[in-house]
Design a protein around this motif. Structure first.
Motif, PDB file in Angstrom:
ATOM      1  N   PHE A 539       0.786  -1.221   0.008  1.00 52.24           N
ATOM      2  CA  PHE A 539       0.075  -0.024  -0.079  1.00 52.24           C
ATOM      3  C   PHE A 539       0.860   1.109  -0.167  1.00 52.24           C
ATOM      4  O   PHE A 539       0.322   2.306  -0.356  1.00 52.24           O
ATOM      5  N   ALA A 543       0.090   4.258  -2.531  1.00 52.29           N
ATOM      6  CA  ALA A 543      -0.276   5.633  -2.177  1.00 52.29           C
ATOM      7  C   ALA A 543       1.127   6.599  -2.983  1.00 52.29           C
ATOM      8  O   ALA A 543       0.890   7.799  -3.185  1.00 52.29           O
TER       9      ALA A 543
ATOM     10  N   SER C 225       9.807  -0.889   9.126  1.00 56.22           N
ATOM     11  CA  SER C 225       8.450  -0.704   9.792  1.00 56.22           C
ATOM     12  C   SER C 225       8.152  -2.045  10.559  1.00 56.22           C
ATOM     13  O   SER C 225       7.867  -1.890  11.768  1.00 56.22           O
ATOM     14  N   PRO C 268       7.913   3.650   1.299  1.00 57.14           N
ATOM     15  CA  PRO C 268       6.704   4.453   1.270  1.00 57.14           C
ATOM     16  C   PRO C 268       5.585   4.183   2.420  1.00 57.14           C
ATOM     17  O   PRO C 268       5.666   3.119   2.803  1.00 57.14           O
ATOM     18  N   VAL C 269       4.955   5.374   2.754  1.00 61.59           N
ATOM     19  CA  VAL C 269       4.004   5.062   3.618  1.00 61.59           C
ATOM     20  C   VAL C 269       2.559   5.024   3.081  1.00 61.59           C
ATOM     21  O   VAL C 269       2.235   5.543   2.136  1.00 61.59           O
ATOM     22  N   PRO C 270       1.605   4.150   3.566  1.00 63.48           N
ATOM     23  CA  PRO C 270       0.414   3.865   3.075  1.00 63.48           C
ATOM     24  C   PRO C 270      -0.659   5.138   3.235  1.00 63.48           C
ATOM     25  O   PRO C 270      -1.616   4.836   3.940  1.00 63.48           O
ATOM     26  N   ASP C 271      -0.334   6.307   2.719  1.00 63.55           N
ATOM     27  CA  ASP C 271      -1.007   7.396   3.001  1.00 63.55           C
ATOM     28  C   ASP C 271      -0.561   8.576   1.908  1.00 63.55           C
ATOM     29  O   ASP C 271       0.621   8.936   1.886  1.00 63.55           O
ATOM     30  N   PRO C 272      -1.317   8.493   0.750  1.00 59.64           N
ATOM     31  CA  PRO C 272      -1.035   9.516  -0.282  1.00 59.64           C
ATOM     32  C   PRO C 272      -0.598  10.696  -0.064  1.00 59.64           C
ATOM     33  O   PRO C 272       0.603  11.160  -0.446  1.00 59.64           O
ATOM     34  N   ARG C 274       1.070  11.779   3.152  1.00 56.63           N
ATOM     35  CA  ARG C 274       2.277  11.762   3.577  1.00 56.63           C
ATOM     36  C   ARG C 274       3.103  11.175   2.794  1.00 56.63           C
ATOM     37  O   ARG C 274       4.470  11.551   3.153  1.00 56.63           O
ATOM     38  N   GLN C 275       2.719  10.216   2.064  1.00 55.39           N
ATOM     39  CA  GLN C 275       3.720   9.484   1.124  1.00 55.39           C
ATOM     40  C   GLN C 275       4.345  10.988   0.162  1.00 55.39           C
ATOM     41  O   GLN C 275       5.524  10.917  -0.276  1.00 55.39           O
TER      42      GLN C 275
END
Lengths: 613, 313, 308
Positions: A539, A543, C225, C268-272, C274-275
């Protein structure tokens, strides 16, 4: 790193062999009619040789001139040979010589080859070097020459010759065993056994011998056939014991009378061919039984699968044409299934999706969700045994499902391109990188060799390779994984495609390289306004680069949404579960602050707010 | 590449030397008494010792081997104990016969096994089954049996091709080709079977490889995919098998020559072997092993040429 | 010693942490003739206290897996020592090393090759016990108990590894590691081959087992993570050296070393939203590093390597 999908691929033969064990092997073998026929034939031949004195009263060595080339009669059921010996008696007694000789040879080969292979493969070092050298030496000598020398030196003794032949065959066993041991030794379960405190001898007994057993049996079966061939060859040359009946000696006699009575060849020839073929076929059947799935031949042919798919493709009218107006790719009702032993297994079940020009669609799911199968179906790259059906597969106004292979090849690579997951395994190891990149460019764009090379060098530079000339001239094994992935991306965009399908393009890369490759893909996609399908399980990647997301679970689409909406407000429980499983937002575990934690002290913090479903 | 070649040649020489030594030891140290055979059972003890001295057999083994080796290095392989004929010149006469059938068999094996193996891998289905069955049969039926059948059926009954005899290439190219066709074909059956199996197996593996799918995704023609990319990658494994099969071809020549009445090195080996004619046996063994070594080095070179990982870095 | 430094004074301070690697060097012979050996570890030192998790992060080729294997006695140690419970355990003979098998255990990355496909789960789990001389009946009881500990059904013992999914197989591997109550488990990327949701559950199992048994983990992974989730302390490796150590929160959120910063920003972080910010920050860092000529430029030089 392997993707979890590897679950479906079969492991090394060695591990399979071990997995099925010997009891199951025998059972499967007995279900194979060829194997049963061979076993029965071999049993009959062995019994006939063993009980030769009961089956004929004639002496195989007794010759009488009156019976020379005698016709079939009560006294000689198969006639007499050139010097008047009984053909049936010689056939029966001859079987003894052939079978015993072959058994002796195989026994010698196994007794030498197996221990040497085990020690060389397990301990390596000097013993491996020395024994491999000796084995190569023995293999380079034509066996029959050595046997000629041996027989002229020690006399015409079949059994000594066969023992020597066993020695000459032992390198075959040695190499097989050594190779299996080396491959098993690399397995993590052998490391685990070592860490568990097993001694070397126990590791060999428990973990290595079982794997080696089955291939040894197969090889032995084929060596038995080979032993009989060589043994009869020697006898045929007249190099056996003169008093001992054997099939080869019978052929020698038949050869002497080839113009007067050629049918003398039939019985020994038949006996020889049937016995050797039975051993050979038995070996093959054993191998098939070990392969389990019996990959060879039984798979239905791919063409049939495709035809059936085409037949299923009824012209169903599609509902919302308005929604797909600016669509580059419209896929509707995709179903992919594979024939298995338990019947058809459907891996993609009625998947529909749309990609617009200049849009990046993320296709997300866990292993077994069918996301990669969906991507390959669009490209027409599924394995031939796959059964594919779609209600619609329209790319830029053309129904791809109706195209033949050659027509599809004009789209593939030219207007629809593919970026694979594993960079290293996706470049042809035998060709220079330049040659691999130039070939499609010339084919699709009709460029000259020089133009294609110039274009390719430009592309390599564009994807961030600092020394394009060098990479152009390199073979795949000479460049790193990250570099190889850039090469593959360059190859994919080389003919300016409208649609790029990337299957986990960064999964095999280190994170820092992944970030660079994603940047590259994003900039190329923007620059050329390509549509893109990005298959991923991550994910974070979604993103980073996607505009819209389609989530798949066990072959079906569960949710499709613009990327912001999906992360902010996931609708489907499965999507919510997946998002909650990501660890990025988890609280870090705090440093261990007490002494040794005991079961009652909940000092540590697992950091995750909610457990997965 | 040069280093590789030098190493392979050195290894080949060592092989020839080891085999020659072993053969000499076997022939010289074991019980058989060639002198008695040469002079005949009725000869007196004096005649026997005289012959022994003439052949140098009264000298210690190591000295005899030393002499042989020194001569051999200079290209002199001695002369037959029985006929007195120079081994070198008789080998020169017989080598073309053996070489013709063995190399023709190698060529036929390479071509036919590639065709059959590729066809079976690509078409699968019935053709695949047929090739697999042929492979088993080819393995099962010994080459001399094939030779016998060919000689009787094609040579004698049908009379299409000569069943016996050899026509030198210098005399008549057509005659030469006819005279070696049946021997070479019967010799190659086993090698075709084994190599076709390998070609099929590696082709199936290569066609399943990731890079083949990627090449397909670039719209490369099926023909280029099969013959340029897949076959090229399947070739090294097939070549390895073919190199091993060649050793078998050289051995098989011994038997096949007998069937077709060819006066080659193989039949010479048989007669010299049964007589215990050490110089001839030594000559035959050295030449045959050298032949295997040379062809194997050539195959290694081809392997290196096909496999860039061996060739570069 | 970091693990014992920031705590309040306690009654019994152990003389030395449970496991210590001191200036460890591991070399493998090079292929070519007379080429110098390839140095995978260039003098690495770590400590792990009882009950502690040390996360070892790095990219492919950093030597993190080799460090784990060196602790296990599976990699050749050129110089330096590994001490366990105050005793030097590097360079032990085969017999003495086997004696350590009850104390130091392993869980490997690939659950498909770390279990012998021919053996039933019962056989796999009882093997280490039988080697130690546990009677059959007692071993069987222990196996049932182990299956229960890793949340597998009791009848799992009769089955073969291939009948299980990746996550379940990893549970079996964990059960095998636990069978003789070890005090240290080396975990070599134990969750990287697993699906996201499975990964989270297996990590929870690791934490839970640690809280119950007080076992220490050397947890090798490429994933920051994961490391943040499971570790008390983190060591970052690059090119065979440890470049940064500290408590998990610090290293994984505000790292000091530029390489660790790069590593963090690359994931990459799963948040558009913040990414996008993280991406911008990554570019700023790269630009700053590139501008600073005295520092090595990491842009294109870093393209080497996939994950092992």
């Amino acid at each position: 790193m392997k993707l979890p999908q590897s679950e479906e691929t079969t492991g090394a033969v060695a591990t399979d062999v071990a997995a099925h064990g010997r009891a199951g092997l025998l059972r499967r073998l007995l279900r194979n009619p060829v194997a049963v026929t061979c076993l029965v034939l071999l049993a009959l031949i062995s019994l006939a040789s063993l009980f030769a004195p009961l089956l004929t009263s004639q002496d195989p060595a007794h010759s009488s001139l009156t019976d020379s080339l005698a016709p079939i009669s009560g006294k000689h059921p198969l006639g007499g040979d050139g010097v008047g010996r009984d053909v049936l008696a010689r056939l029966l007694y001859g079987g003894r010589t052939s079978l015993l000789g072959a058994l002796l040879a195989v026994a010698v080969a196994v007794v030498i080859g197996v221990p040497a292979g085990l020690v060389a493969g397990y301990y390596r070092k000097w013993f491996d070097a020395v024994s491999s050298w000796v084995s190569n030496l023995l293999m380079a000598v034509p066996a029959i020459i050595v046997l000629l020398v041996v027989m002229s030196a020690v006399g015409q003794n079949t059994y000594i010759a066969m023992a020597v032949f066993g020695l000459l065959m032992s390198p075959g066993v040695f190499r097989l065993i050594r190779a299996s041991v080396i491959s098993v030794r690399e397995e993590l379960y052998v490391d685990a056994a070592r860490v568990s405190g097993l001694t070397d001898s126990r590791i060999i007994r428990r973990h290595i011998l079982p794997v080696v057993q089955a291939p040894t049996i197969i090889q032995a079966s084929q060596m038995l056939g080979l032993g009989i061939v060589i043994q009869s060859g020697l006898e045929f040359l007249g190099l056996g014991s003169a008093t001992q009946a054997s099939w080869g000696a019978m052929l020698n006699d038949a050869f002497a009378n080839i113009y007067t009575k050629p049918e003398l060849m039939v019985w020994p020839g038949l006996a020889l061919a049937v016995t050797v073929a039975a051993f050979g076929l038995l070996g093959n059947a054993l191998r098939d039984a070990l392969d389990g799935s019996a990959a060879n031949g039984r798979k239905p042919r791919g063409t049939a699968g495709r035809k059936q798919a085409a037949a299923k493709k009824t012209p169903t009218v599609v509902l919302d044409a308005g929604d797909t107006d600016d669509a580059l790719l419209v896929l509707e009702g995709l179903t992919v299934s594979y024939p298995t032993a338990q019947g058809e297994k459907t891996v993609v079940d009625g998947v529909s999706l749309t990609v617009r020009r200049g849009e990046v669609l993320g296709l997300v799911g866990e292993s077994g969700s069918g996301k990669s199968q969906t991507a390959f179906a669009v490209l027409g790259l599924l394995p031939r045994e796959a059964q594919v059906a779609t209600t619609r597969l329209v790319f830029d106004g053309t129904e791809l499902g109706r195209l033949g292979r050659a027509e599809m090849n004009r789209y593939r690579g030219h207007r629809i391109a593919y970026v694979p997951q594993e960079p290293m395994s996706n470049l042809d190891p035998s060709f220079r990188i330049g040659a691999q990149l130039v070939e499609p460019v010339r084919r699709h764009l009709g460029l000259s060799a020089a133009e294609a090379k110039a274009k390719t060098l430009g592309l390599l530079e564009r994807v961030g390779i600092s020394d394009p000339e060098r990479v152009f001239r390199s073979y795949p094994h000479q460049i790193s994984g990250g570099m190889a992935q850039r090469v593959l991306i360059a190859g994919a965009v080389s003919c300016e495609p409208d649609l790029l399908i990337a299957d986990e393009p960064t999964t095999a890369l280190d994170v820092t390289v992944q970030a660079e490759v994603l940047d590259l893909m994003r900039s190329l996609q923007r620059e050329r306004n390509m549509g893109m399908i990005l298959v991923t399980h991550d994910f974070g990647v979604v993103a980073d680069i996607c505009d819209r997301v389609t989530v798949m679970q066990t072959g079906a689409v569960v949710e499709s949404a613009p990327v912001g909406q999906l992360f902010a407000d996931p609708q489907h429980p499965y999507t919510r579960m997946l998002l909650s499983s990501t660890l990025e937002d988890a609280e870090p575990r705090s440093a261990l602050s007490g002494t040794v934690p005991v079961s009652t002290a909940g000092i540590t913090n697992t950091g995750r707010q909610e457990g997965p479903a | 590449m040069i280093v590789f070649l030098v190493r392979r040649i050195a290894a080949g020489l060592v092989l020839v030397l080891v085999i020659a030594t072993t053969t000499f030891a076997l022939m010289g140290l074991t019980g058989s008494d060639p002198v008695r055979q040469i002079v005949g059972q009725t000869a007196t003890q004096q005649q026997v010792s005289a012959k022994s001295a003439e052949l140098g057999l009264d000298q210690p083994f190591v000295v005899r081997y030393g002499h042989w080796l020194a001569d051999a290095v200079h290209g002199n392989l001695g002369s037959s104990w029985f006929s007195g004929e120079s081994v070198t010149s008789s080998l020169e006469n017989k080598l073309p016969v053996t070489l013709s059938i063995v190399l023709a068999a190698l060529l036929v094996s390479a071509v036919l096994s590639t065709v059959l193996g590729v066809a079976a891998a690509v078409r699968r289905g019935a053709l695949d089954q047929v090739v697999q069955l042929l492979a088993v049969l080819g393995f099962a039926v010994p080459s001399f049996l094939v030779a016998l059948v060919f000689a009787v059926v094609i040579g004698v009954d049908l009379g299409w091709l000569p069943a016996t005899g050899y026509v030198p290439l210098a005399d008549s190219a057509g005659g030469w080709l006819k005279s070696i066709t049946l021997p070479a074909l019967s010799l190659s059956v086993g090698a075709i079977a084994a190599t076709a199996q390998q070609v099929r197996g590696s082709m199936v593996d290569v066609l399943r490889a990731d890079y083949v799918r990627t090449l397909r995704s670039r719209g490369i023609s099926e023909r280029s995919l099969l013959f340029r990319h897949a076959l090229r990658n399947a070739a090294p494994a097939a070549l390895t098998v073919l190199a091993l099969q060649f050793i078998g071809l050289v051995g098989g020549a011994v038997v096949v020559e007998k069937v077709f009445g060819l006066n080659g090195i193989g039949s010479q080996a048989t007669s010299a072997g049964s007589q215990g004619d050490t110089p001839v046996v030594m000559g035959v063994v050295v030449v045959m092993v050298a032949l295997v070594v040379v062809v194997n080095i050539l195959m290694d070179l081809a392997y290196g040429w096909l496999n860039p990982k061996v060739r570069v870095g | 010693m970091t693990g014992t430094m920031n705590g309040t004074p306690r009654k019994e301070l152990p003389a030395e942490p449970l496991l210590v690697a001191d200036d460890l060097v591991v070399e493998y012979p090079s292929k070519g003739w007379r080429k110098p050996p390839f140095r995978v570890l260039k003098g690495v030192s770590i400590t792990i206290a009882a009950g502690e998790t040390l996360g070892l992060v790095g990219e492919s080729g950093s030597g993190k897996t080799t460090l784990g294997r060196a602790v296990l006695g599976l990699a050749p140690i050129t110089s330096g020592t590994v001490r366990y419970d105050g005793k030097v355990i590097s360079g032990l003979g085969a017999k003495e090393r086997r004696a350590l098998s009850s104390d130091i255990q392993v869980v490997f990355q690939d659950p498909y090759t770390s279990l012998n496909p021919a053996m039933t789960v019962n056989d796999i789990l009882s093997e280490p016990l039988r080697v130690a001389g546990t009677p059959r009946a007692e071993a069987e009881k222990r196996v049932r108990d182990l299956l229960d500990q890793v949340r597998l059904p009791a009848d799992a013992g009769e089955r073969l590894p291939r009948e299980f999914s990746g996550g379940q197989r990893q549970r079996i591997a964990i059960a095998r590691a636990l069978s003789r109550d070890p005090r240290v488990i080396v975990c070599d990327e134990p969750v990287s081959a697993l699906d996201l949701s499975t990964q989270a559950r297996v990590l929870d199992l690791f934490v839970e087992i640690q809280e119950r048994t007080g076992v220490a983990y050397l947890f090798v992974t490429h994933d920051l993570s994961v490391v943040r989730h499971i570790s008390h302390r983190v060591a970052v490796m690059q090119g065979g050296e440890i470049i940064e150590t500290g408590d998990a929160a610090t290293v994984t959120t505000v790292p000091q070393h530029p390489y660790t910063q790069r590593l963090l920003l690359a994931a990459p972080v799963p948040d558009p939203q913040r990414q996008a910010e993280r991406r911008a920050e990554r570019r700023r860092l790269a630009a700053a590093l590139a501008a600073d000529t005295s520092t090595e430029v990491p842009t294109n030089a870093s393209m080497s390597g996939d994950r092992a």
